[in-house]
Motif scaffolding. Sequence first.
Motif, PDB file in Angstrom:
ATOM      1  N   GLU A 168      99.996   5.515  49.355  1.00  0.00           N
ATOM      2  CA  GLU A 168      99.154   6.622  48.888  1.00  0.00           C
ATOM      3  C   GLU A 168      98.055   6.871  49.919  1.00  0.00           C
ATOM      4  N   LYS A 178      94.748  10.435  49.813  1.00  0.00           N
ATOM      5  CA  LYS A 178      93.498  10.246  49.065  1.00  0.00           C
ATOM      6  C   LYS A 178      92.745   9.033  49.605  1.00  0.00           C
ATOM      7  N   ARG A 211      95.839   0.886  48.129  1.00  0.00           N
ATOM      8  CA  ARG A 211      96.556   2.155  47.858  1.00  0.00           C
ATOM      9  C   ARG A 211      97.198   2.692  49.137  1.00  0.00           C
TER      10      ARG A 211
END
Length: 191
Positions: free
Chosen positions: A54, A57, A49
Amino acid sequence: MIIAGFMVIIGWIFNISLLKSIMPGWVSMKFDTAIAFILSGITLYFIVRAVEGEFDKAQVVLSITSLIIVLLMGTLFFSALLEIRTGVEDLFIKEAAGTIKTVTPGRPSVPTMLNFILIASAGILTTLNPDNLRSKLKIIGVIVGLIGALAIIGYIIDVPILYYYIEGINSAVALNTAVLFVLLGIGLLCL
């Protein structure tokens, strides 16, 4: 990784030998190892991710999973080096003494602990987002995968030293552990 880790934990909780080791009479994956595989699967997922962009997070989750892996496996590693029992070996499940190709009940082999520390390092490197991250992850992937592959070869040709068993010194790497390390290594190489 995650599903395999949960299956081994179920095997330990309900004493199902087939879930703890691939064949009866072979070394079992330790409970701590199963927990570390669950955390490593989560770590690998969030590394992907982060590499895909991303990052926010992923940074939080990678920090947590990497820290837990380092604390768990680091404590076990130093207990192996200093030849002491820290209690971490029996923190979740107490393994019986005299278990097949196991030096200290509940403690994984040294190569297993080192591989998990490398995987946690991959998570930490990802949170730091250094230059050439992918090449560093690939190097870690090669090392983790080769350690697993060598153990698999040891099982195939029945040479205990290749799956890191040294009587009285180091426990053997379980075959299911070795297979999962190869898969983790491939996962890191594919980034």
